[in-house]
Design a protein around this motif. Sequence first.
Motif, PDB file in Angstrom:
ATOM      1  N   LEU A 155       0.852  -1.193  -0.003  1.00  0.00           N
ATOM      2  CA  LEU A 155       0.056  -0.063   0.013  1.00  0.00           C
ATOM      3  C   LEU A 155       0.687   1.195   0.086  1.00  0.00           C
ATOM      4  O   LEU A 155       0.458   2.240  -0.526  1.00  0.00           O
ATOM      5  CB  LEU A 155      -0.854   0.188   1.117  1.00  0.00           C
ATOM      6  CG  LEU A 155      -2.164  -1.139   1.164  1.00  0.00           C
ATOM      7  CD1 LEU A 155      -2.865  -1.084   2.631  1.00  0.00           C
ATOM      8  CD2 LEU A 155      -2.954  -0.616   0.145  1.00  0.00           C
ATOM      9  N   LEU A 176       2.092   1.784  -3.437  1.00  0.00           N
ATOM     10  CA  LEU A 176       1.220   2.387  -4.450  1.00  0.00           C
ATOM     11  C   LEU A 176       0.865   3.683  -3.892  1.00  0.00           C
ATOM     12  O   LEU A 176       0.514   4.660  -5.054  1.00  0.00           O
ATOM     13  CB  LEU A 176      -0.185   1.614  -3.958  1.00  0.00           C
ATOM     14  CG  LEU A 176      -1.624   1.575  -4.900  1.00  0.00           C
ATOM     15  CD1 LEU A 176      -1.297   1.453  -6.430  1.00  0.00           C
ATOM     16  CD2 LEU A 176      -2.707   0.885  -4.535  1.00  0.00           C
ATOM     17  N   ASP A 177       0.538   4.065  -2.857  1.00  0.00           N
ATOM     18  CA  ASP A 177       0.457   5.655  -2.310  1.00  0.00           C
ATOM     19  C   ASP A 177       1.606   6.495  -2.814  1.00  0.00           C
ATOM     20  O   ASP A 177       1.291   7.760  -3.170  1.00  0.00           O
ATOM     21  CB  ASP A 177       0.386   5.388  -0.806  1.00  0.00           C
ATOM     22  CG  ASP A 177       0.042   7.088  -0.449  1.00  0.00           C
ATOM     23  OD1 ASP A 177      -1.019   7.372  -0.722  1.00  0.00           O
ATOM     24  OD2 ASP A 177       1.044   7.582   0.490  1.00  0.00           O
ATOM     25  N   VAL A 236       0.939   6.794  -6.682  1.00  0.00           N
ATOM     26  CA  VAL A 236      -0.502   7.187  -7.271  1.00  0.00           C
ATOM     27  C   VAL A 236      -0.706   9.034  -6.823  1.00  0.00           C
ATOM     28  O   VAL A 236      -0.411   9.411  -5.815  1.00  0.00           O
ATOM     29  CB  VAL A 236      -1.777   6.527  -6.547  1.00  0.00           C
ATOM     30  CG1 VAL A 236      -3.018   7.189  -6.879  1.00  0.00           C
ATOM     31  CG2 VAL A 236      -1.690   5.065  -7.046  1.00  0.00           C
ATOM     32  N   ALA A 279       8.601   6.008  -3.379  1.00  0.00           N
ATOM     33  CA  ALA A 279       8.316   4.648  -3.837  1.00  0.00           C
ATOM     34  C   ALA A 279       9.793   3.677  -3.948  1.00  0.00           C
ATOM     35  O   ALA A 279       9.797   2.343  -3.583  1.00  0.00           O
ATOM     36  CB  ALA A 279       8.073   4.683  -5.224  1.00  0.00           C
TER      37      ALA A 279
END
Length: 334
Positions: free
Chosen positions: A71, A74-75, A78, A89
């Motif tokens: 998560l 992904l956060d 995005v 990331a």
Amino acid sequence: MTSAPETAEELPTLRGSVPPVREWLRTFAIGICMGSADAVPGVSGGTIALIAGIYGRLIAMVTAVTPERALSLLDALVPTGDGVSVRRALSVWEAVDGWFGLALLSGVLTAIVVVTRIVHVASERYPTLLFGFFFGLIAASAVILLRELAVRTGGQAAAGVAGVVIAFLLSGPVEFLESGGLPLVFVAGAIAVSAMILPGISGSLLLVILGQYTRMSDALSLFLESLVGLATGGPLAAVVEYGTVVVTFVLGGVVGLFTISRAVRRALDWNRQATMAFLIGLVVGALRAPVNEVRTEVGLSTEVALAFAGAAVVGAVALLILDYVAVDLDLDTV
């Protein structure tokens, strides 16, 4: 407020994060060897990882991947909340040893594609020799593993017998395995991929036990053929048909890698000898599977038996030579 480890000064950069080409190539080559081993029954990619000295790193990578880190990655990618941050990331990516995993997986997948194509052709033209060779691999693998196993209690012996019985029964003609749909493919993927990280236990062997090895080899080979055909004007229907099977298997593998494989690791931590006795019992019981395949596909005769036995000797000798020149497998390191 941003915590100290997440300050811009301490977050990794793309240039500093990417490993040297030489390290990439080495890991990719190990992946090729692991994938080649995983694609045939009786040989384990986990054993190759042990020989190459990356087994500990492989297990650490698998256990480092958690829902929280997924998560977080992904956060960071995005454009919501704090926006896209490549460096955040990369911080998560490095925490799970992502570059190592990417290079290793690339090698594994490359080898699997090549080997399954060979298996697909061989299963159509030379099924007796192919499954005889597999029988030899499985038999030699069982000998190697049994040599390292010390059964000291009745419970451990019972676990081994249970493994033999389960594999023997499933390796015969079982209707629900022969006619199973996508749910069975998903389960087979989860079980097979979770076993690939265990030294001595082949994921492909478990596919043989479940009656899905030839099916998956054919599906992957035909899926790649249909993709090439689509590029040259072929039908989309074949891509969808075989692609659905392949994708289902891969999704099962992803789930299995982070669920069943962890359950197996816990079982090993709880009672290593009993768990290994059960797993090795599966290998012994699986010797029925190649014989059943030949009996079903070709039929039994003196000529078939001689060809099968000759191929089995070749397979057994090949694996015993690998075991002799490579490393003595210590089950206590699993």
